[in-house]
Design a protein around this motif. Structure first.
Motif, PDB file in Angstrom:
ATOM      1  N   GLY A 202      45.495  47.302 -20.644  1.00  0.00           N
ATOM      2  CA  GLY A 202      44.886  48.596 -20.388  1.00  0.00           C
ATOM      3  C   GLY A 202      44.507  48.840 -18.945  1.00  0.00           C
ATOM      4  N   LEU A 203      44.783  47.888 -18.067  1.00  0.00           N
ATOM      5  CA  LEU A 203      44.470  48.017 -16.645  1.00  0.00           C
ATOM      6  C   LEU A 203      45.704  48.429 -15.864  1.00  0.00           C
ATOM      7  N   ARG A 204      45.501  49.256 -14.855  1.00  0.00           N
ATOM      8  CA  ARG A 204      46.492  49.507 -13.800  1.00  0.00           C
ATOM      9  C   ARG A 204      45.817  49.194 -12.475  1.00  0.00           C
ATOM     10  N   SER A 205      46.568  48.536 -11.600  1.00  0.00           N
ATOM     11  CA  SER A 205      46.002  48.150 -10.304  1.00  0.00           C
ATOM     12  C   SER A 205      47.083  48.233  -9.240  1.00  0.00           C
ATOM     13  N   GLY A 206      46.661  48.213  -7.984  1.00  0.00           N
ATOM     14  CA  GLY A 206      47.628  48.269  -6.904  1.00  0.00           C
ATOM     15  C   GLY A 206      47.043  47.808  -5.588  1.00  0.00           C
ATOM     16  N   LEU A 207      47.894  47.237  -4.765  1.00  0.00           N
ATOM     17  CA  LEU A 207      47.572  46.907  -3.369  1.00  0.00           C
ATOM     18  C   LEU A 207      48.760  47.383  -2.551  1.00  0.00           C
ATOM     19  N   TRP A 208      48.536  48.393  -1.691  1.00  0.00           N
ATOM     20  CA  TRP A 208      49.632  49.026  -0.954  1.00  0.00           C
ATOM     21  C   TRP A 208      49.223  49.273   0.494  1.00  0.00           C
ATOM     22  N   TYR A 209      50.129  48.958   1.409  1.00  0.00           N
ATOM     23  CA  TYR A 209      49.857  49.246   2.820  1.00  0.00           C
ATOM     24  C   TYR A 209      51.099  49.826   3.475  1.00  0.00           C
ATOM     25  N   SER A 210      50.862  50.604   4.512  1.00  0.00           N
ATOM     26  CA  SER A 210      51.935  51.236   5.278  1.00  0.00           C
ATOM     27  C   SER A 210      52.126  50.511   6.596  1.00  0.00           C
ATOM     28  N   ARG A 211      53.340  50.098   6.875  1.00  0.00           N
ATOM     29  CA  ARG A 211      53.638  49.483   8.174  1.00  0.00           C
ATOM     30  C   ARG A 211      53.584  50.515   9.294  1.00  0.00           C
ATOM     31  N   ALA A 212      53.763  51.788   8.949  1.00  0.00           N
ATOM     32  CA  ALA A 212      53.763  52.844   9.967  1.00  0.00           C
ATOM     33  C   ALA A 212      52.356  53.141  10.467  1.00  0.00           C
ATOM     34  N   THR A 213      51.370  53.077   9.558  1.00  0.00           N
ATOM     35  CA  THR A 213      50.002  53.449   9.926  1.00  0.00           C
ATOM     36  C   THR A 213      49.043  52.271   9.998  1.00  0.00           C
ATOM     37  N   ASN A 214      49.463  51.100   9.478  1.00  0.00           N
ATOM     38  CA  ASN A 214      48.569  49.939   9.380  1.00  0.00           C
ATOM     39  C   ASN A 214      47.325  50.268   8.550  1.00  0.00           C
ATOM     40  N   LYS A 215      47.530  51.063   7.494  1.00  0.00           N
ATOM     41  CA  LYS A 215      46.448  51.418   6.589  1.00  0.00           C
ATOM     42  C   LYS A 215      46.896  51.202   5.153  1.00  0.00           C
ATOM     43  N   GLY A 216      45.918  50.963   4.262  1.00  0.00           N
ATOM     44  CA  GLY A 216      46.294  50.712   2.882  1.00  0.00           C
ATOM     45  C   GLY A 216      45.175  50.994   1.900  1.00  0.00           C
ATOM     46  N   PHE A 217      45.492  50.756   0.622  1.00  0.00           N
ATOM     47  CA  PHE A 217      44.544  50.957  -0.469  1.00  0.00           C
ATOM     48  C   PHE A 217      44.609  49.784  -1.443  1.00  0.00           C
ATOM     49  N   ALA A 218      43.469  49.433  -2.006  1.00  0.00           N
ATOM     50  CA  ALA A 218      43.388  48.506  -3.133  1.00  0.00           C
ATOM     51  C   ALA A 218      42.639  49.240  -4.234  1.00  0.00           C
ATOM     52  N   TYR A 219      43.134  49.149  -5.479  1.00  0.00           N
ATOM     53  CA  TYR A 219      42.476  49.901  -6.538  1.00  0.00           C
ATOM     54  C   TYR A 219      42.722  49.268  -7.899  1.00  0.00           C
ATOM     55  N   PHE A 220      41.869  49.633  -8.842  1.00  0.00           N
ATOM     56  CA  PHE A 220      42.138  49.387 -10.256  1.00  0.00           C
ATOM     57  C   PHE A 220      41.472  50.475 -11.071  1.00  0.00           C
TER      58      PHE A 220
END
Length: 396
Positions: free
Chosen positions: A343-361
């Motif tokens: 029942g969980l969805r999660s993610g760790l994503w970063y952009s090489r173009a901006t050097n910014k990202g998100f972690a979530y669940f």
């Protein structure tokens, strides 16, 4: 007359209160943004334990599911930097026994193949090998292998079974237990508190565990029954739940390397920062080159969801690729990994173009509608990322 007039709003209030009581608790949800220098929570809402009504906090530890594979890949690259393993070596050299696809006895299996889901391994024979059972025996089962092409030439097939093999190879190469490898190479250097299957997490950390619920409200995992002092590893029938006599390099599956990491989103964002390009303090230039070669330049898969994938890292939203991998609305390609379990969805994503990202669940997500529906992000994930980007644009 006065009483009748007064009764109408009272009835309305009572009806409203009843409706509120009938609403299910808000699912626990956390979204954290990071760049090279900062980490900040954007969305923190819902309940982590419906029995107690405890509200979620930004760094409460949660099972992150398959993002665990990405962290294992990072540990592997750290061991490459240490000279302990080679991504392209025959893993049999580390294991001390011959690992081969039954139909292709002359084709070696490598860490790069395993991490990239190109080794020919499949999940048809299962991928959980409990304490007391044999990983080697599991891998001798022909159902565990793609039959029509050798490792390295077999088509991409996302297989959880490869992760226990990688974990066991890392153990055999170092003489350390897999959970200790992860602590030494990743968690301690980055100053994060995390663990696998709750092994090694502090009592305070365990007390803040996020309970996973299905969309029906049913407990899925990580309630009190799943936490220490109860057994938290898979154990064969009749086998004592103890790691005292475990020999590293025999069965890394007991640590659930395919999905068993427990970590908070603030700490997961620190791991995301370690992946940012040119972070030479943590990843060597050689390791960054391996990531670029396997992910950015040489990772075509061309499946509906996994269009670009290598070294347990997934590149999404590549502009020239038709794929069901849209999570963001800004057109930027991102590298990371998704997680989905109980029942969980999660993610760790970063952009090489901006050097910014998100972690979530987020929790209590409805299941996929059919067995054929194996890819794509849930609408709730897409909405979360849209809301997170709006908050950033608004200066929150």
């Amino acid at each position: 007359m006065f009483r009748k007039i007064l009764a109408t709003p009272l009835v309305a209030l009572a009806t409203c209160a009843s409706a509120q009581e009938a609403l299910p608790p808000a699912p626990a949800t956390v979204v954290v943004a990071f760049d090279r220098d900062s980490i900040r929570p954007l969305i923190v809402e819902g309940e982590v334990d419906r029995e107690t009504g405890r509200a979620v906090e930004a760094n409460d530890p949660v099972r992150i599911a398959s993002i665990s594979k990405l962290i294992m890949a990072l540990a592997t690259l750290r061991l490459v930097d240490e000279g302990k393993v080679d991504l392209n070596a025959d893993v049999s050299d580390y294991l001390g026994w011959h690992l081969r696809s039954p139909n292709f006895p002359d084709a070696k299996v490598t860490l790069a193949q395993l991490l990239s889901h190109r080794s020919g391994l499949r999940d048809n024979a299962g991928y959980v090998i409990p304490l007391g059972e044999s990983l080697q025996a599991k891998l001798s089962d022909p159902k565990a292998w793609y039959a029509d092409a050798p490792p390295g030439e077999a088509p991409f097939e996302y297989a959880n079974l490869g992760s226990p093999v990688v974990a066991t190879v890392l153990e055999a190469a170092t003489g350390e237990r897999f959970d200790h490898i992860m602590e030494r190479t990743i968690f301690a250097p980055l100053e994060v508190e995390a663990c696998l299957n709750w092994i090694g997490c502090s009592e305070e950390q365990i007390a803040r565990a996020v309970v996973l619920y299905r969309d029906t409200g049913e407990v899925a995992r990580d309630d009190a029954a799943d936490l220490p002092p109860n057994c938290t590893i898979p154990v064969a029938e009749g086998v004592k739940c103890s790691l005292d006599n475990y020999v590293p390099g025999t069965n890394g599956s007991i640590f659930s390397p395919q999905g068993g990491v427990r970590i908070g989103m603030m700490d997961l964002a620190k791991i995301g920062q370690a992946f940012l390009p040119l972070n030479s303090e943590f990843l060597s230039e050689s390791a960054q080159h391996e990531i670029a070669m396997h992910i950015v330049f040489n990772a075509p898969v061309r499946q509906e969801f996994f269009c670009e994938y290598g070294l347990a890292m997934h590149q999404i939203e590549v502009s020239d690729v038709e794929c069901q991998d849209r999570l963001f609305s800004d057109g930027l390609a991102r590298i990371g990994h998704a997680g989905e379990a109980y029942g969980l969805r999660s993610g760790l994503w970063y952009s090489r173009a901006t050097n910014k990202g998100f972690a979530y669940f987020t929790t209590a997500v409805p299941p996929r509608q059919s067995a054929e529906d194996e890819g794509g992000f849930d609408p709730r994930e897409i909405e979360l990322m849209a809301k997170a980007q709006e908050l950033i644009e608004a200066g929150r």
